[in-house]
Write a protein that holds these residues in place. Structure first.
Motif: not given
Length: 71
Positions: A52-58
């Protein structure tokens, strides 16, 4: 997952510990223990939060709508 990374993941997805406890339907005290490092973050939960964090960061946050108001 370290407590610092746990907190960082929550910041990236813009969730508070209360939001996470609500999503998981678990006790807030358990989430707070994870955040404080008093309980180890289960591998499955860590992987989910990292995803989830990687998706939001991207994806980032759109700036087009800053200051937008209903007329």
């Amino acid at each position: 997952m370290t407590p610092a990374r746990f907190t960082e993941c929550l910041l990236h997805i813009r969730w508070t510990p209360i939001n996470l406890a609500s999503a998981l339907q678990c006790d807030l005290s358990w989430v707070e223990a994870l955040e404080a490092g008093n309980t180890e973050v289960p591998a499955g939960l860590a992987a989910w939060l990292e995803t989830l964090a990687r998706c939001h960061e991207a994806a980032g946050i759109p700036t087009t709508y800053r200051g937008k108001r209903h007329e």
